[in-house]
Design a protein around this motif. Structure first.
Motif, PDB file in Angstrom:
ATOM      1  N   HIS A  39     -23.537 156.805   2.433  1.00  0.00           N
ATOM      2  CA  HIS A  39     -23.983 156.752   1.046  1.00  0.00           C
ATOM      3  C   HIS A  39     -22.956 157.302   0.060  1.00  0.00           C
ATOM      4  CE1 HIS A  39     -27.779 154.865   1.611  1.00  0.00           C
ATOM      5  NE2 HIS A  39     -28.233 155.790   2.432  1.00  0.00           N
ATOM      6  N   GLY A  40     -21.757 156.698   0.131  1.00  0.00           N
ATOM      7  CA  GLY A  40     -20.764 156.951  -0.898  1.00  0.00           C
ATOM      8  C   GLY A  40     -20.115 158.310  -0.884  1.00  0.00           C
ATOM      9  N   THR A  81     -17.865 155.111  -2.497  1.00  0.00           N
ATOM     10  CA  THR A  81     -18.063 154.004  -1.555  1.00  0.00           C
ATOM     11  C   THR A  81     -16.758 153.285  -1.251  1.00  0.00           C
ATOM     12  OG1 THR A  81     -20.377 153.629  -2.108  1.00  0.00           O
ATOM     13  CG2 THR A  81     -19.124 151.735  -1.319  1.00  0.00           C
ATOM     14  N   ARG A  82     -16.009 152.992  -2.299  1.00  0.00           N
ATOM     15  CA  ARG A  82     -14.764 152.236  -2.093  1.00  0.00           C
ATOM     16  C   ARG A  82     -13.795 153.007  -1.211  1.00  0.00           C
ATOM     17  NH1 ARG A  82     -10.974 149.503  -6.815  1.00  0.00           N
ATOM     18  NH2 ARG A  82      -9.529 148.468  -5.370  1.00  0.00           N
ATOM     19  N   GLU A  83     -13.690 154.318  -1.406  1.00  0.00           N
ATOM     20  CA  GLU A  83     -12.821 155.134  -0.575  1.00  0.00           C
ATOM     21  C   GLU A  83     -13.295 155.146   0.877  1.00  0.00           C
ATOM     22  OE1 GLU A  83     -14.023 155.932  -3.526  1.00  0.00           O
ATOM     23  OE2 GLU A  83     -12.707 157.290  -4.630  1.00  0.00           O
ATOM     24  N   PRO A 123     -23.344 154.666 -11.643  1.00  0.00           N
ATOM     25  CA  PRO A 123     -22.356 154.182 -12.628  1.00  0.00           C
ATOM     26  C   PRO A 123     -20.917 154.413 -12.197  1.00  0.00           C
ATOM     27  CG  PRO A 123     -24.178 155.270 -13.737  1.00  0.00           C
ATOM     28  CD  PRO A 123     -24.379 155.515 -12.266  1.00  0.00           C
ATOM     29  N   GLY A 124     -20.642 155.597 -11.637  1.00  0.00           N
ATOM     30  CA  GLY A 124     -19.278 155.866 -11.194  1.00  0.00           C
ATOM     31  C   GLY A 124     -18.853 154.989 -10.036  1.00  0.00           C
ATOM     32  N   GLU A 125     -19.768 154.732  -9.126  1.00  0.00           N
ATOM     33  CA  GLU A 125     -19.492 153.848  -7.998  1.00  0.00           C
ATOM     34  C   GLU A 125     -19.175 152.440  -8.490  1.00  0.00           C
ATOM     35  OE1 GLU A 125     -21.809 152.484  -3.871  1.00  0.00           O
ATOM     36  OE2 GLU A 125     -22.890 153.524  -5.477  1.00  0.00           O
ATOM     37  N   HIS A 148     -17.255 144.629  -9.166  1.00  0.00           N
ATOM     38  CA  HIS A 148     -18.104 144.847  -7.998  1.00  0.00           C
ATOM     39  C   HIS A 148     -18.547 143.512  -7.413  1.00  0.00           C
ATOM     40  CE1 HIS A 148     -21.815 145.689  -5.745  1.00  0.00           C
ATOM     41  NE2 HIS A 148     -21.335 146.913  -5.568  1.00  0.00           N
ATOM     42  N   GLN A 149     -18.955 142.591  -8.282  1.00  0.00           N
ATOM     43  CA  GLN A 149     -19.390 141.278  -7.815  1.00  0.00           C
ATOM     44  C   GLN A 149     -18.259 140.542  -7.109  1.00  0.00           C
ATOM     45  OE1 GLN A 149     -20.435 138.475 -10.922  1.00  0.00           O
ATOM     46  NE2 GLN A 149     -21.864 137.398  -9.580  1.00  0.00           N
TER      47      GLN A 149
END
Length: 333
Positions: A39-40, A81-83, A123-125, A148-149
């Motif tokens: 979870h991020g 999440t991206r990291e 929002p930050g994610e 994101h999309q």
């Protein structure tokens, strides 16, 4: 019918049904380490992998031939999440070079992101994906919406990667899955289960197992219901899939400890790893029939109970089935 026309009609179906080159079953693995929902929170993920002896101080793979299983729900709720994606993508390569493997399984939150259900995306994610689209966000929309999309689309960096992943794998005699494999599913093999889940994130395919009420990403029966309700069904599933036990995340244990039910045939490893859930670092180690819980304070052997184990205690669960997309203000669990 002419061969060329027949190919045009059948090739898309055949391609969609073709299993990935990566197998779903692995035998002869000496050591397996499994961790639950991220979870991020990439910091917690790094720390638990170091605790399990899989990463060094520079975050490089030192697990040798160990197989790491992450049972899904990498994204949502946290801002990293991206990291976390990038870390696991790199470790997949490093582990394979060392003779090991990294299995990042699909969870319900991966699929929600792939199909555009962003109710749990912070929002930050969302903003962290802004550079993934060359087109600026539309006026009045959150920063990173288009990125994101694009990133999670079939040709996006993370969408393409996630769509190669399994929902269920068997390593030695243990099944690993996000939610659980119910006994009444319309598919009965590992290949069928995984293809069924991927239908929901494959363009042009009918609805599949990723959104099914009792599908492997959402099912909570083994965690929440009386054991007598599912005992025979669990025995059936394990027999069909050639396993002794099932390991899953999805249903968070309230005390931050790994829990067993059904005489040790079911284990729950979502201990609330992320900071938002208390940052309860824990991993499950499997060496043959020896199961050990790994915690910051040390190793705890998990003895298979002679009597039935008590029901696992949980935090408020998510819905039992994939919910319909809602407005960004909605925050159901």
């Amino acid at each position: 019918m002419r061969p060329a026309l027949l190919c045009l009609l059948l090739c898309p179906v055949l391609l969609a049904a073709t299993p990935r080159a990566e197998p779903y079953s692995f035998q002869g693995v000496e050591r397996v380490v499994a961790v639950g929902d991220v979870h991020g929170d990439v910091g917690a993920l790094r720390d638990v992998l170091k605790m399990a002896g899989l990463l060094d101080a520079q975050d490089r793979w030192v697990g040798g031939k160990t197989h790491l299983v992450q049972t899904g729900d990498i994204p949502d709720r946290g801002e990293q999440t991206r990291e976390a994606y990038e870390l696991l993508m790199r470790l997949e390569v490093e582990a394979r070079k060392a003779g090991g493997r990294v299995h990042a399984l699909l969870g319900n939150h991966e699929v929600m992101n792939l199909v555009g259900d962003l109710r749990y995306v912070s929002p930050g994610e969302l903003a962290s994906f802004a550079d993934q689209s060359p087109t600026p966000d539309a006026p009045g929309t959150p920063k990173g919406a288009r990125g994101h999309q694009a990133a999670h689309g079939p040709e996006g960096r993370y969408g393409r990667w996630l769509r190669t992943h399994a929902a269920v794998v068997r390593i030695n005699d243990t099944l690993f899955v996000h939610g659980g494999i119910a006994p009444d599913l319309p598919v009965t093999t590992l290949e069928e289960l995984n293809r069924w889940v991927l239908q929901d994130v494959t363009p042009g395919q009918p609805p599949g197992g990723a959104s099914a009420r009792n599908g492997p990403l959402w099912f909570r029966g083994y965690a929440l219901d009386d054991e007598a309700t599912w005992d025979a069904g669990l025995t059936k599933v394990l027999g069909q899939l050639g396993a002794k036990r099932m390991v899953m995340g999805h249903t968070t244990t309230q005390d931050g400890r790994i829990r067993m039910r059904f005489g040790g045939r079911v284990l729950f490893i979502d201990t609330g790893l992320s900071t938002g859930y208390g940052r309860h670092l824990a991993a499950l180690e499997l060496r043959g029939d020896k199961l050990t819980a790994l915690y910051p304070e040390g190793r705890v052997p998990l003895l298979i109970p002679k009597a039935r184990a008590p029901s696992v205690s949980v935090q408020s669960p998510e819905p039992a089935a994939a919910p319909r997309p809602a407005s960004r203000g909605a925050k159901p669990r």
